[in-house]
Motif scaffolding. Sequence first.
Motif, PDB file in Angstrom:
ATOM      1  N   PRO A 415       0.837  -1.215   0.000  1.00 49.17           N
ATOM      2  CA  PRO A 415       0.000   0.000   0.000  1.00 49.17           C
ATOM      3  C   PRO A 415       0.871   1.264   0.000  1.00 49.17           C
ATOM      4  O   PRO A 415       1.017   1.937   1.014  1.00 49.17           O
ATOM      5  CB  PRO A 415      -0.803  -0.135   1.294  1.00 49.17           C
ATOM      6  CG  PRO A 415       0.103  -0.905   2.202  1.00 49.17           C
ATOM      7  CD  PRO A 415       0.873  -1.860   1.322  1.00 49.17           C
ATOM      8  N   VAL A 416       1.460   1.545  -1.159  1.00 54.38           N
ATOM      9  CA  VAL A 416       2.444   2.630  -1.233  1.00 54.38           C
ATOM     10  C   VAL A 416       1.802   4.013  -1.133  1.00 54.38           C
ATOM     11  O   VAL A 416       2.482   5.010  -0.869  1.00 54.38           O
ATOM     12  CB  VAL A 416       3.289   2.516  -2.517  1.00 54.38           C
ATOM     13  CG1 VAL A 416       4.147   1.264  -2.471  1.00 54.38           C
ATOM     14  CG2 VAL A 416       2.407   2.517  -3.767  1.00 54.38           C
ATOM     15  N   PHE A 467       1.786   9.635   0.087  1.00 54.55           N
ATOM     16  CA  PHE A 467       2.818   8.605  -0.021  1.00 54.55           C
ATOM     17  C   PHE A 467       3.018   7.949   1.347  1.00 54.55           C
ATOM     18  O   PHE A 467       3.114   8.629   2.371  1.00 54.55           O
ATOM     19  CB  PHE A 467       4.131   9.229  -0.510  1.00 54.55           C
ATOM     20  CG  PHE A 467       5.252   8.237  -0.639  1.00 54.55           C
ATOM     21  CD1 PHE A 467       5.368   7.454  -1.773  1.00 54.55           C
ATOM     22  CD2 PHE A 467       6.184   8.074   0.378  1.00 54.55           C
ATOM     23  CE1 PHE A 467       6.397   6.522  -1.900  1.00 54.55           C
ATOM     24  CE2 PHE A 467       7.214   7.145   0.263  1.00 54.55           C
ATOM     25  CZ  PHE A 467       7.320   6.369  -0.874  1.00 54.55           C
ATOM     26  N   ASN A 468       3.079   6.635   1.340  1.00 54.39           N
ATOM     27  CA  ASN A 468       3.275   5.872   2.571  1.00 54.39           C
ATOM     28  C   ASN A 468       4.771   5.862   2.910  1.00 54.39           C
ATOM     29  O   ASN A 468       5.578   5.233   2.213  1.00 54.39           O
ATOM     30  CB  ASN A 468       2.756   4.442   2.370  1.00 54.39           C
ATOM     31  CG  ASN A 468       2.814   3.605   3.645  1.00 54.39           C
ATOM     32  OD1 ASN A 468       3.514   3.952   4.597  1.00 54.39           O
ATOM     33  ND2 ASN A 468       2.089   2.493   3.660  1.00 54.39           N
ATOM     34  N   ASN A 469       5.127   6.564   3.974  1.00 57.86           N
ATOM     35  CA  ASN A 469       6.544   6.724   4.327  1.00 57.86           C
ATOM     36  C   ASN A 469       7.259   5.422   4.688  1.00 57.86           C
ATOM     37  O   ASN A 469       8.494   5.377   4.733  1.00 57.86           O
ATOM     38  CB  ASN A 469       6.689   7.722   5.481  1.00 57.86           C
ATOM     39  CG  ASN A 469       6.489   9.156   5.011  1.00 57.86           C
ATOM     40  OD1 ASN A 469       6.924   9.515   3.913  1.00 57.86           O
ATOM     41  ND2 ASN A 469       5.821   9.957   5.822  1.00 57.86           N
ATOM     42  N   ASP A 470       6.515   4.343   4.913  1.00 58.62           N
ATOM     43  CA  ASP A 470       7.156   3.050   5.162  1.00 58.62           C
ATOM     44  C   ASP A 470       7.987   2.596   3.965  1.00 58.62           C
ATOM     45  O   ASP A 470       8.886   1.759   4.102  1.00 58.62           O
ATOM     46  CB  ASP A 470       6.098   1.982   5.470  1.00 58.62           C
ATOM     47  CG  ASP A 470       5.418   2.209   6.814  1.00 58.62           C
ATOM     48  OD1 ASP A 470       5.971   2.995   7.619  1.00 58.62           O
ATOM     49  OD2 ASP A 470       4.349   1.623   7.048  1.00 58.62           O
ATOM     50  N   TYR A 471       7.676   3.169   2.791  1.00 62.49           N
ATOM     51  CA  TYR A 471       8.362   2.758   1.564  1.00 62.49           C
ATOM     52  C   TYR A 471       9.374   3.794   1.083  1.00 62.49           C
ATOM     53  O   TYR A 471       9.963   3.629   0.018  1.00 62.49           O
ATOM     54  CB  TYR A 471       7.325   2.510   0.454  1.00 62.49           C
ATOM     55  CG  TYR A 471       6.462   1.298   0.706  1.00 62.49           C
ATOM     56  CD1 TYR A 471       6.859   0.049   0.252  1.00 62.49           C
ATOM     57  CD2 TYR A 471       5.271   1.400   1.431  1.00 62.49           C
ATOM     58  CE1 TYR A 471       6.072  -1.085   0.497  1.00 62.49           C
ATOM     59  CE2 TYR A 471       4.493   0.295   1.683  1.00 62.49           C
ATOM     60  CZ  TYR A 471       4.897  -0.948   1.210  1.00 62.49           C
ATOM     61  OH  TYR A 471       4.126  -2.063   1.460  1.00 62.49           O
ATOM     62  N   ARG A 472       9.609   4.824   1.874  1.00 62.04           N
ATOM     63  CA  ARG A 472      10.464   5.903   1.381  1.00 62.04           C
ATOM     64  C   ARG A 472      11.903   5.415   1.137  1.00 62.04           C
ATOM     65  O   ARG A 472      12.499   5.714   0.103  1.00 62.04           O
ATOM     66  CB  ARG A 472      10.465   7.092   2.354  1.00 62.04           C
ATOM     67  CG  ARG A 472      11.132   8.321   1.744  1.00 62.04           C
ATOM     68  CD  ARG A 472      11.197   9.496   2.717  1.00 62.04           C
ATOM     69  NE  ARG A 472       9.902  10.090   2.994  1.00 62.04           N
ATOM     70  CZ  ARG A 472       9.751  11.256   3.628  1.00 62.04           C
ATOM     71  NH1 ARG A 472      10.829  11.927   4.037  1.00 62.04           N
ATOM     72  NH2 ARG A 472       8.552  11.735   3.867  1.00 62.04           N
ATOM     73  N   MET A 480      14.190   6.858  -6.869  1.00 71.92           N
ATOM     74  CA  MET A 480      13.213   7.943  -6.785  1.00 71.92           C
ATOM     75  C   MET A 480      13.700   8.992  -5.787  1.00 71.92           C
ATOM     76  O   MET A 480      14.127   8.660  -4.679  1.00 71.92           O
ATOM     77  CB  MET A 480      11.832   7.432  -6.375  1.00 71.92           C
ATOM     78  CG  MET A 480      10.779   8.538  -6.289  1.00 71.92           C
ATOM     79  SD  MET A 480       9.083   7.938  -6.059  1.00 71.92           S
ATOM     80  CE  MET A 480       8.648   7.442  -7.732  1.00 71.92           C
ATOM     81  N   LEU A 481      13.643  10.253  -6.195  1.00 72.09           N
ATOM     82  CA  LEU A 481      14.002  11.366  -5.321  1.00 72.09           C
ATOM     83  C   LEU A 481      12.736  12.023  -4.784  1.00 72.09           C
ATOM     84  O   LEU A 481      11.789  12.267  -5.532  1.00 72.09           O
ATOM     85  CB  LEU A 481      14.811  12.413  -6.096  1.00 72.09           C
ATOM     86  CG  LEU A 481      16.221  12.053  -6.539  1.00 72.09           C
ATOM     87  CD1 LEU A 481      16.764  13.154  -7.448  1.00 72.09           C
ATOM     88  CD2 LEU A 481      17.123  11.887  -5.325  1.00 72.09           C
ATOM     89  N   PHE A 482      12.740  12.311  -3.503  1.00 72.23           N
ATOM     90  CA  PHE A 482      11.633  13.050  -2.908  1.00 72.23           C
ATOM     91  C   PHE A 482      12.094  14.495  -2.794  1.00 72.23           C
ATOM     92  O   PHE A 482      12.667  14.918  -1.790  1.00 72.23           O
ATOM     93  CB  PHE A 482      11.240  12.413  -1.581  1.00 72.23           C
ATOM     94  CG  PHE A 482      10.802  10.989  -1.759  1.00 72.23           C
ATOM     95  CD1 PHE A 482       9.609  10.712  -2.398  1.00 72.23           C
ATOM     96  CD2 PHE A 482      11.604   9.932  -1.361  1.00 72.23           C
ATOM     97  CE1 PHE A 482       9.200   9.393  -2.608  1.00 72.23           C
ATOM     98  CE2 PHE A 482      11.224   8.618  -1.566  1.00 72.23           C
ATOM     99  CZ  PHE A 482      10.020   8.353  -2.199  1.00 72.23           C
TER     100      PHE A 482
END
Length: 550
Positions: A415-416, A467-472, A480-482
Motif C-alpha cells: 500500500p504505497v 505517499f506511505n513513508n514506510d516505503y520511502r 526515486m528522489l523526494f
Amino acid sequence: METKYIFFTGGVVSSVGKGVTAAAVGRLLKERGFKVAVQKLDPYINVDPGTMSPYQHGEVFVLDDGAETDLDLGHYERFIDIRLNHVCNITTGQVYAEVIQKERRGDYLGGTIQVIPHITNEIKRRIGLVAKTTGAEIVLVEVGGTVGDIESQPFLEAIRQLRGDLGRENTLYIHVTWLTYIGATGELKTKPTQHSVRELRSIGISPDIIVARSDFPVEPSLLDKIALFCDVEKRAVVPMVTTSTLYEVPLLCEQVKIGEYILERMRLEARTQPNWNSWKKLVEEIHREKPVVKIALVGKYVELHDAYMSVREALKHAALHLGVDVDIQWVHSADLEKNKGWDDIYAADGVLVPGGFGSRGIEGKIMAIRHARENKVPYLGLCLGMQLMVVEFGRHIFGDDKTNSTEFDRTASHPVIDLLPEQRTISDMGGTMRLGLYPCHLQPGTRAAQAYQVEKVEERHRHRFEFNNDYRQVYEEQGMLFSGLSPDGTLVEICELKDHPFMISSQFHPEFLSRPNRPHPLFSAFVAAVCERAGVETRPLAIGMPDESA
C-alpha cells in the motif's frame, strides 16, 4: 471611498461568458488603479462543487484558504492576477444551511423564516463580506445561471435590494446576453435579448450595460435596436464577438470603452492610465504561428475539457512563454485499458496525468505512466498523477501488480499510497480533504529545485491520500528522489526519477497558481523538456509582467 458593486447577470442561454466578461472588466478596473475582487453566486443547492462530478460542473478550483469553488474563480484569478478567498463563492446550499442553523439556535426569536427577508438578507451579508475580507474598492458579483431560472430568483432579488441599500452611484448592473443567429437567413436576432431584459426588468432590475455576445460581427443598427427596446444608452450596448483566445477579451472591452463608461457611471476617476502593452504582446504571441509540440493529457473526464480547465490553461501559459504551441491530445484513460487511444500516446512528446478520484480508468493511467517511464518521455503528474506514478514505480521495483493505493485496493500487497492519518476518522466527503495552501521545502540539486529556483514554495492542495513513508527508503534506493517535502519532512510533496530526462509529480495542484503573464515553474520545466524531446527550439518570451497578486 465607498465600496462600489458591479453585478453581472446572464440572458438567453447559460455559458454565455459572464465569468470571462467579469474577469475582463476586473482587469480593466485594475489597470485604472483600483483594488478589485470578484464573487460568484451559484444557484445550486450543493454547499460547494467539491462533491460534484466534473461532468456536472467542470473542474473544482481551490483557493489559498482551501475553499472548493466554481471554475469561474480561476478565470478571475488568472485575468486579474489576484488571490480570492472563500467568501468569493456563494451557493444556495451555503445560504440555506446558515439560515436553517440560525433558526435551529433560535436566533430568529420564533419568527417565520421566509425567502424575503431572511434568505435575501443572508445573501446580502455574504456579498458585503468580500470587501471586508479582501479590502476591495470595487466588488464584481456574477450571478450564475440565466435570468428566468427559478433557482436564481433569491440572488436576483438580493442584488435588486442592494441598489436601494447602497445607492445608485455605488451599484451597476451588466447584463451579458446572447444574440441568436438564424443560419437560413444569415441574420442575428435581438428578440431573445429583448425578452431576457424584459424578464430582468420585471423583477426590478434595469441593466445599465448590455454586453451582446455573438459568434458573428454585430452591426451598429442591431446595437441601436437593443438600446431602443431595452431602454439603455446606445454607448452602453457593446458587442462582444467570440475570439480565438479568451485573453483577447480585456482588449475588446477596452476597445469598446466599457471601463470609461463604468467610471463615469459610478462617479470615479482613473488613478492610473491603462497600460496594455504587455497584454497586447501576450495576445500577439498567442496569434503568432509557432512550432507545435504534442502532449497527451490522460484523464477520465476528457469529454468535457472544462474538467481540466486550469491544467489546459497552465500548459498554454508555459508553451506561450517558451515560444511554442501545445497540441493537447485528450486521451481517455479507460480507453487505454481497452487498447484504444494508444496512437495519441505514442505520438505525444510528453504525458500528463492530472488529478481525479475513483477507480475508473486508473489502470489506463498507470499504463500511460509506464510508457513514459520506460521510453524516457517527459512526464508531469498532478495529485493523483503523482500517486499513480508512485504505484507504477512500485509495481516495477517489486515486480508485483498488487502494489496499489488503498483508495483503490484496501488489500494491496504494497500500500504505497495510503490515507492521511487525519483522514481516517472522517466520514463526510465535502470540504474535509487536505485543502488549500501549504508550504513545501525543495531539496537542493533536484529538478524541482532547478525549476523553482527557490528553497521554499507554497502550493494549493486537494487530496486525502499520501505517499506511505514506510516505503520511502526502498524507493530512494531504487532511484526515486523526494524533491519536495512538508516543513517537518513527513509529507512527500514532489517526487522525481533520477535516471529519467523529466519525470516529476506533485501532490499539490500547481495549475491553480499559473497565470498568463507568469507560467508556473513546474509547467514551464515540463514543456521545456517536451520541446527538447521533440527537437523544437524554444524562444522564451519576456513581457515584463511581474507577480501582481502579492
